[in-house]
Scaffold this motif. Structure first.
Motif, PDB file in Angstrom:
ATOM      1  N   LEU A 133      83.928  19.384 143.132  1.00 51.25           N
ATOM      2  CA  LEU A 133      82.565  19.767 143.512  1.00 51.25           C
ATOM      3  C   LEU A 133      81.529  19.075 142.623  1.00 51.25           C
ATOM      4  O   LEU A 133      80.442  18.718 143.097  1.00 51.25           O
ATOM      5  N   SER A 134      81.860  18.873 141.354  1.00 50.59           N
ATOM      6  CA  SER A 134      80.924  18.153 140.477  1.00 50.59           C
ATOM      7  C   SER A 134      80.795  16.694 140.902  1.00 50.59           C
ATOM      8  O   SER A 134      79.687  16.129 140.902  1.00 50.59           O
ATOM      9  N   LEU A 135      81.914  16.059 141.266  1.00 47.99           N
ATOM     10  CA  LEU A 135      81.853  14.679 141.741  1.00 47.99           C
ATOM     11  C   LEU A 135      81.047  14.573 143.031  1.00 47.99           C
ATOM     12  O   LEU A 135      80.299  13.605 143.244  1.00 47.99           O
ATOM     13  N   TRP A 136      81.196  15.567 143.903  1.00 45.73           N
ATOM     14  CA  TRP A 136      80.394  15.601 145.142  1.00 45.73           C
ATOM     15  C   TRP A 136      78.903  15.644 144.805  1.00 45.73           C
ATOM     16  O   TRP A 136      78.098  14.907 145.382  1.00 45.73           O
ATOM     17  N   GLU A 137      78.547  16.510 143.870  1.00 56.22           N
ATOM     18  CA  GLU A 137      77.142  16.617 143.489  1.00 56.22           C
ATOM     19  C   GLU A 137      76.626  15.345 142.828  1.00 56.22           C
ATOM     20  O   GLU A 137      75.476  14.955 143.015  1.00 56.22           O
ATOM     21  N   LEU A 138      77.468  14.690 142.071  1.00 55.00           N
ATOM     22  CA  LEU A 138      77.036  13.487 141.355  1.00 55.00           C
ATOM     23  C   LEU A 138      76.723  12.333 142.295  1.00 55.00           C
ATOM     24  O   LEU A 138      75.786  11.552 142.051  1.00 55.00           O
ATOM     25  N   TRP A 139      77.475  12.191 143.397  1.00 59.01           N
ATOM     26  CA  TRP A 139      77.386  10.973 144.202  1.00 59.01           C
ATOM     27  C   TRP A 139      77.144  11.187 145.693  1.00 59.01           C
ATOM     28  O   TRP A 139      76.544  10.319 146.333  1.00 59.01           O
ATOM     29  N   LEU A 140      77.572  12.283 146.259  1.00 56.33           N
ATOM     30  CA  LEU A 140      77.539  12.429 147.717  1.00 56.33           C
ATOM     31  C   LEU A 140      76.536  13.453 148.234  1.00 56.33           C
ATOM     32  O   LEU A 140      76.118  13.362 149.389  1.00 56.33           O
ATOM     33  N   ALA A 141      76.173  14.414 147.445  1.00 59.99           N
ATOM     34  CA  ALA A 141      75.226  15.432 147.896  1.00 59.99           C
ATOM     35  C   ALA A 141      73.849  14.812 148.111  1.00 59.99           C
ATOM     36  O   ALA A 141      73.466  13.870 147.410  1.00 59.99           O
ATOM     37  N   PRO A 142      73.100  15.305 149.086  1.00 63.27           N
ATOM     38  CA  PRO A 142      71.742  14.783 149.295  1.00 63.27           C
ATOM     39  C   PRO A 142      70.893  14.971 148.047  1.00 63.27           C
ATOM     40  O   PRO A 142      70.997  15.985 147.356  1.00 63.27           O
ATOM     41  N   ALA A 143      70.074  13.974 147.760  1.00 63.35           N
ATOM     42  CA  ALA A 143      69.191  14.077 146.603  1.00 63.35           C
ATOM     43  C   ALA A 143      68.153  15.149 146.853  1.00 63.35           C
ATOM     44  O   ALA A 143      67.690  15.335 147.984  1.00 63.35           O
ATOM     45  N   PRO A 144      67.768  15.914 145.836  1.00 61.90           N
ATOM     46  CA  PRO A 144      66.742  16.943 146.012  1.00 61.90           C
ATOM     47  C   PRO A 144      65.401  16.294 146.330  1.00 61.90           C
ATOM     48  O   PRO A 144      65.123  15.162 145.928  1.00 61.90           O
ATOM     49  N   PRO A 145      64.552  17.005 147.089  1.00 64.94           N
ATOM     50  CA  PRO A 145      63.234  16.434 147.416  1.00 64.94           C
ATOM     51  C   PRO A 145      62.406  16.243 146.157  1.00 64.94           C
ATOM     52  O   PRO A 145      62.547  16.964 145.171  1.00 64.94           O
ATOM     53  N   SER A 146      61.555  15.228 146.200  1.00 65.78           N
ATOM     54  CA  SER A 146      60.680  14.965 145.061  1.00 65.78           C
ATOM     55  C   SER A 146      59.710  16.118 144.880  1.00 65.78           C
ATOM     56  O   SER A 146      59.252  16.736 145.847  1.00 65.78           O
ATOM     57  N   ALA A 147      59.404  16.406 143.643  1.00 63.82           N
ATOM     58  CA  ALA A 147      58.483  17.481 143.348  1.00 63.82           C
ATOM     59  C   ALA A 147      57.051  17.034 143.632  1.00 63.82           C
ATOM     60  O   ALA A 147      56.655  15.915 143.313  1.00 63.82           O
ATOM     61  N   PRO A 148      56.249  17.896 144.257  1.00 57.02           N
ATOM     62  CA  PRO A 148      54.845  17.524 144.503  1.00 57.02           C
ATOM     63  C   PRO A 148      54.053  17.522 143.213  1.00 57.02           C
ATOM     64  O   PRO A 148      54.426  18.173 142.225  1.00 57.02           O
ATOM     65  N   CYS A 149      52.967  16.798 143.234  1.00 51.87           N
ATOM     66  CA  CYS A 149      52.098  16.754 142.051  1.00 51.87           C
ATOM     67  C   CYS A 149      51.310  18.054 141.940  1.00 51.87           C
ATOM     68  O   CYS A 149      50.938  18.673 142.943  1.00 51.87           O
ATOM     69  N   ALA A 150      51.070  18.478 140.746  1.00 47.85           N
ATOM     70  CA  ALA A 150      50.286  19.693 140.513  1.00 47.85           C
ATOM     71  C   ALA A 150      48.804  19.403 140.746  1.00 47.85           C
ATOM     72  O   ALA A 150      48.351  18.259 140.701  1.00 47.85           O
ATOM     73  N   THR A 151      48.068  20.445 141.034  1.00 53.41           N
ATOM     74  CA  THR A 151      46.623  20.277 141.237  1.00 53.41           C
ATOM     75  C   THR A 151      45.960  19.917 139.922  1.00 53.41           C
ATOM     76  O   THR A 151      46.427  20.307 138.843  1.00 53.41           O
ATOM     77  N   PRO A 152      44.887  19.117 139.984  1.00 49.86           N
ATOM     78  CA  PRO A 152      44.226  18.698 138.751  1.00 49.86           C
ATOM     79  C   PRO A 152      43.755  19.885 137.933  1.00 49.86           C
ATOM     80  O   PRO A 152      43.325  20.903 138.494  1.00 49.86           O
ATOM     81  N   GLY A 153      43.859  19.745 136.670  1.00 47.97           N
ATOM     82  CA  GLY A 153      43.360  20.800 135.777  1.00 47.97           C
ATOM     83  C   GLY A 153      41.861  20.679 135.615  1.00 47.97           C
ATOM     84  O   GLY A 153      41.215  19.735 136.085  1.00 47.97           O
ATOM     85  N   PRO A 154      41.270  21.639 134.967  1.00 45.42           N
ATOM     86  CA  PRO A 154      39.818  21.585 134.741  1.00 45.42           C
ATOM     87  C   PRO A 154      39.415  20.439 133.827  1.00 45.42           C
ATOM     88  O   PRO A 154      40.187  20.019 132.995  1.00 45.42           O
TER      89      PRO A 154
END
Length: 253
Positions: free
Chosen positions: A232-253
């Motif tokens: 299962l670790s090898l599956w996660e390392l190479w075959l599992a779909p990559a997680p979606p990219s994280a969205p950018c946070a809203t600008p701070g003050p």
């Protein structure tokens, strides 16, 4: 100023060099475990299978002993049968059948020196009885009561320390997978539970042969759990779909 969200640490998002390193480690552990199984087969299963004994019977004889034979005779007819020429083996068995008399020890001493004492000597460091003196040989010419308490303690502590470190490493890798927390916790803890049951049953089998079944079950469960962590670790390392990219946070003050 804007800040990008940070993805949680996961196997699929690790840098390529680290993923290659973890893959090489997991594959090496898997091959090593298969080699260990083959060694157990050659040492403890195959010699007894040739005598018509199954795995449970072989484990029973190893830890409980064969109360109808001496340890030396059981070894010569089982695991060590191919280490001594048939004619020499018959000489030793005849000596045992005649009562393992001290005055006849000179007849078998050269056979032991020639075939056994490369390993069966005090300086070898192996968890096996020495056979270099008459007293040492007569100690294993008594009724076979299985592995000694000293031998059990020696083998148990080595396995507990060594295998627990192995499971710590494979479990840490598997903990970074994206399976549900329930599955991760189960598969991470299972090999430790199986190891405890396996090793505890070595001690219990020395007094009650029925626990040999637990030794077989614990060893099998340990192998299945380790295989699950690796695959299962090898599956996660190479075959599992990559997680979606994280969205950018809203600008701070």
């Amino acid at each position: 100023m804007t800040h990008a969200s940070v993805l949680p640490l996961a196997l699929r998002t690790l840098p390529l060099p680290l993923r290659v390193l973890l893959t090489a480690f997991l594959l090496t552990v898997g091959i090593g475990f298969l080699a260990a199984l083959y060694l157990i087969y050659l040492q403890d299963v195959d010699p007894h299978r040739e005598m018509g004994m199954g795995s449970v019977a072989a484990i029973t004889e190893k830890y409980y002993g064969n109360r109808s034979n001496s340890r030396l005779e059981s070894a010569l007819r089982g695991a060590m049968a191919d280490r001594v020429a048939p004619a020499d083996r018959d000489v030793i068995l005849t000596w045992l059948a005649d009562g393992a008399r001290a005055e006849d020890f000179a007849a078998i001493e050269p056979i032991l020196d020639r075939n056994c004492n490369t390993c069966h000597r005090p300086s070898s460091g192996l968890p096996i009885p020495p056979l270099t003196t008459q007293e040492e040989v007569q100690a294993v010419a008594k009724v076979d009561r299985g592995i000694s308490l000293l031998g059990l303690a020696r083998v148990s502590h080595v396995h507990l320390f060594g295998i627990s470190i192995l499971f710590l490493l494979t479990g840490t890798i598997f903990a970074l997978s994206r399976f549900s927390a329930r599955w991760r916790l189960t598969i991470m803890v299972l090999p430790f539970v199986a190891m405890w049951a396996d090793i505890a049953s070595w001690w219990l089998t020395r007094y009650e042969p029925v626990f040999a079944y637990v030794v077989v079950a614990g060893g099998a469960l340990m192998g299945v759990a380790l295989a699950a962590q690796i695959i299962l670790s090898l599956w996660e390392l190479w075959l599992a779909p990559a997680p979606p990219s994280a969205p950018c946070a809203t600008p701070g003050p």
